[in-house]
Design a protein around this motif. Structure first.
Motif: not given
Length: 211
Positions: A16-17, A67-68, A110, A132
């Protein structure tokens, strides 16, 4: 001097990143910098923490993406590697007598202010929100390099356009080497990074086979 152009990248390496990571790496390479990642070598016998420490010590610049760090769903665990590595890197900067010059950091989250709600020790440290969005990543990395590293870089819109051109070139090249399209888009980060460097060195061709 490698220290002055190396950039330690501390970020997630999941699917996803990946679009954000690739845009970040492209902007760094496009700007003449040398990204350093824990995944650049696949030697399983190498101690991961020692590798990360060595990369951080050897780089004047660091990009840390927090951000994760939150758990994605109820029952999941928070992801602590990124803040842990940021803390280690901050310690390296504080004990900087052995470094050629002061380290500089770019920290991502994020959404604005979410990191400082759970990591109050970052008070006084600027944190940039990317929402994102890979174009925002390019813009923020570009500005960081212009201000902190003095890189002579074009505007973010030009870098983004070059990134789109590179993606087309990369896919053409990998298809010509016998990769299926789906597999070409999931090649290791180290291979994609090497192709970015080659593309820049070749003069940023519009398409594969054309210079």
């Amino acid at each position: 001097m490698p220290f002055e152009t190396d950039v330690f990248v501390n970020c997630p390496f999941d699917h996803d990143y990946a679009p954000l990571l690739e845009a970040m790496l492209f902007c760094l390479v496009h700007s003449g910098m040398n990204p350093r990642l824990a995944t650049e070598r696949l030697e399983n016998g190498e101690n991961r923490l020692e590798k990360i420490y060595g990369l951080a010590c050897g780089a004047k610049y660091s990009v840390h993406d927090l951000s994760r760090c939150q758990a994605a769903a109820a029952g999941d665990y928070a992801r602590m590697n990124m803040p842990f590595e940021l803390g280690m890197d901050l310690g390296i900067r504080r004990a900087a007598e052995h470094l050629p010059s002061e380290k500089k950091f770019l920290i991502f989250e994020r959404h604005p202010y979410e990191t400082k709600q759970v990591l109050s020790d970052l008070a006084g440290q600027d944190v940039e929100a990317h929402h994102d969005n890979f174009e925002t990543v390019i813009d923020k990395v570009r500005n960081f390099l212009r201000v902190e590293a003095g890189c002579n870089v074009p505007g973010a819109a030009r870098i983004t356009a070059d990134y789109v051109t590179f993606q087309g070139w990369f896919l053409e090249k990998k298809l010509s080497e016998g990769h299926a399209e789906k597999a070409a888009l999931r090649l290791p980060t180290s291979e994609r990074l090497a192709e970015m460097r080659d593309w820049v060195a070749m003069g940023k061709p519009d398409s594969f086979g054309r210079r």
